[in-house]
Design an enzyme around this catalytic site. Sequence first.
Site, PDB file in Angstrom:
ATOM      1  N   VAL A   1       0.875  -1.168   0.000  1.00 47.39           N
ATOM      2  CA  VAL A   1       0.000   0.000   0.000  1.00 47.39           C
ATOM      3  C   VAL A   1       0.915   1.222   0.000  1.00 47.39           C
ATOM      4  O   VAL A   1       1.834   1.319   0.827  1.00 47.39           O
ATOM      5  CB  VAL A   1      -0.932   0.033   1.224  1.00 47.39           C
ATOM      6  CG1 VAL A   1      -1.787   1.297   1.206  1.00 47.39           C
ATOM      7  CG2 VAL A   1      -1.822  -1.207   1.266  1.00 47.39           C
TER       8      VAL A   1
ATOM      9  N   ARG B   1      -5.908   3.225   5.987  1.00 44.90           N
ATOM     10  CA  ARG B   1      -7.235   3.622   5.525  1.00 44.90           C
ATOM     11  C   ARG B   1      -8.112   2.421   5.178  1.00 44.90           C
ATOM     12  O   ARG B   1      -9.137   2.567   4.511  1.00 44.90           O
ATOM     13  CB  ARG B   1      -7.120   4.534   4.292  1.00 44.90           C
ATOM     14  CG  ARG B   1      -6.284   5.779   4.509  1.00 44.90           C
ATOM     15  CD  ARG B   1      -6.394   6.704   3.320  1.00 44.90           C
ATOM     16  NE  ARG B   1      -5.403   7.768   3.365  1.00 44.90           N
ATOM     17  CZ  ARG B   1      -5.323   8.762   2.470  1.00 44.90           C
ATOM     18  NH1 ARG B   1      -6.204   8.802   1.469  1.00 44.90           N
ATOM     19  NH2 ARG B   1      -4.393   9.674   2.560  1.00 44.90           N
ATOM     20  N   GLY B   2      -7.695   1.215   5.578  1.00 38.45           N
ATOM     21  CA  GLY B   2      -8.495   0.030   5.308  1.00 38.45           C
ATOM     22  C   GLY B   2      -8.360  -0.529   3.914  1.00 38.45           C
ATOM     23  O   GLY B   2      -9.162  -1.382   3.504  1.00 38.45           O
TER      24      GLY B   2
ATOM     25  N   LEU C   1      -5.895  -2.488   2.573  1.00 41.07           N
ATOM     26  CA  LEU C   1      -5.524  -3.903   2.568  1.00 41.07           C
ATOM     27  C   LEU C   1      -6.690  -4.777   3.013  1.00 41.07           C
ATOM     28  O   LEU C   1      -6.928  -5.843   2.440  1.00 41.07           O
ATOM     29  CB  LEU C   1      -4.309  -4.136   3.463  1.00 41.07           C
ATOM     30  CG  LEU C   1      -3.864  -5.596   3.609  1.00 41.07           C
ATOM     31  CD1 LEU C   1      -3.580  -6.228   2.258  1.00 41.07           C
ATOM     32  CD2 LEU C   1      -2.645  -5.695   4.514  1.00 41.07           C
TER      33      LEU C   1
ATOM     34  N   TYR D   1      -0.843  -9.664   9.536  1.00 43.05           N
ATOM     35  CA  TYR D   1      -1.727 -10.651   8.927  1.00 43.05           C
ATOM     36  C   TYR D   1      -2.533 -11.489   9.909  1.00 43.05           C
ATOM     37  O   TYR D   1      -3.481 -12.168   9.513  1.00 43.05           O
ATOM     38  CB  TYR D   1      -0.925 -11.530   7.976  1.00 43.05           C
ATOM     39  CG  TYR D   1      -0.408 -10.741   6.799  1.00 43.05           C
ATOM     40  CD1 TYR D   1      -1.254 -10.385   5.769  1.00 43.05           C
ATOM     41  CD2 TYR D   1       0.904 -10.285   6.760  1.00 43.05           C
ATOM     42  CE1 TYR D   1      -0.813  -9.618   4.697  1.00 43.05           C
ATOM     43  CE2 TYR D   1       1.367  -9.520   5.706  1.00 43.05           C
ATOM     44  CZ  TYR D   1       0.501  -9.191   4.667  1.00 43.05           C
ATOM     45  OH  TYR D   1       0.942  -8.416   3.626  1.00 43.05           O
TER      46      TYR D   1
ATOM     47  N   PHE E   1       8.094 -16.252  -1.541  1.00 40.45           N
ATOM     48  CA  PHE E   1       7.311 -16.007  -2.753  1.00 40.45           C
ATOM     49  C   PHE E   1       6.497 -14.725  -2.617  1.00 40.45           C
ATOM     50  O   PHE E   1       6.400 -14.163  -1.558  1.00 40.45           O
ATOM     51  CB  PHE E   1       6.378 -17.194  -3.052  1.00 40.45           C
ATOM     52  CG  PHE E   1       5.488 -17.599  -1.921  1.00 40.45           C
ATOM     53  CD1 PHE E   1       4.245 -16.992  -1.729  1.00 40.45           C
ATOM     54  CD2 PHE E   1       5.877 -18.605  -1.013  1.00 40.45           C
ATOM     55  CE1 PHE E   1       3.419 -17.371  -0.686  1.00 40.45           C
ATOM     56  CE2 PHE E   1       5.035 -18.987   0.017  1.00 40.45           C
ATOM     57  CZ  PHE E   1       3.813 -18.370   0.201  1.00 40.45           C
TER      58      PHE E   1
END
Length: 414
Positions: A85, A92-93, A95, A124, A414
């Site tokens: 991002v 700001r939401g 993701l 995460y 990855f």
Amino acid sequence: MSLEVRPVGESEFGDWLRALKTGFMTPPLVTDEEIEKRLPLFDLSRTLGVFDRGRIVATFRTFAQELSTLGGGSLAADAVSQVTVSPTHRRRGVLRRVMTADLAAAKERGDAVATLIAAEYPIYGRYGFGPASWTTEWVVDVTRAGLDPRRTGRPEGGGSIDLSDGAEIRKLGPEVHRRLARVRAGVPNRSARDWDRGTGLGFQPASWTEPFYAVYRSDSGEVEGYAAYRSDDKWDDGKQPVNTVTVRDLIACTPAAERALWRYLCSIDWVTSVRSGHRAPDDLLPLLLPDPRAARVLSHADMLWVRVLDVAKVLEGRTYTGSGSLVLELRDEGGLAGGRYRLDASPEGAECSRTAESADLALDMAELGALSLGDESVARLVALGRAEEVTAGAAVRADALLRAARRPWCPDIF
């Protein structure tokens, strides 16, 4: 904000790469040559951009993956990669919006899990991912290791090591890698393009340096492992070589191959230290040395993160060395896989289905992700307050059932 989330088109791929580099704080220069070489490596239908008034402010890419699980099986995975991002649009939401849509799409496709390598630890878990494997890197002081220099190039117990090249590894490596995945959980599959890139036959960044390759064959001539490594060129003030070997890739599907390749790397003339690269925390390397203290830990960190999307597929898709039953109460803020499940497992197989029975353990989906490949301890999660032992003794029973004899290992970023 009025943001548009959608796959990028070919004409927008250069802008997507520029946004990707900006997010990862690398020089945002993108050339026509780079676009031409990298574009065929991407499935644009799963290469998403977040657009603000026509400008890409976030990147998100996924691809199909097969992840090895305990007992030699595999799980269909939604591999998440290249998530950024831009600094102007963080907090700001953005993701959350993209991740929520992707996980829902992955579940709809029938993927058992989603996977990723986290650049930052705190991000995460809020989406249900948990660290399912860890990685350790050692540096070996060869001068202290205690290996017998007279045995250079002669593996103990038979077999042989031969030098090779990228073209031969491209032919031999995939089968060795598949055999590793059958005996080790947490190993993602490698595509043909991965092998091309890893052996110098595909698109390479400007920093690519051709490595040395060594192949281990058993007494019968069967290829059981290989190593790719690089060496610097350093001499001390006394005109003595003090080179460091850095392992780029070492894949061995038998303990004999693993031991032989490490001994070979630690016995090369002019080499005084060996950097192991990313290995499983229970790798054989330190303890196979006559003096294990010659191996010093350089780093130890989380590696593969797993988000469970289908509880039954994950728990039924592995093997169990013992027998037992557990009822799990799984909390899932994402609303994808939560609920109460009963697991009945034995060496002959496992069944997992929803149930109305009382729970033995209660935990969030992120904790199930950490447990999914047999690495984490339920008892430790209970002690940390990240799992609740509803039935006395359930944590010990769960560990006896779920934990693996060898820790999972993800060799690839990855």
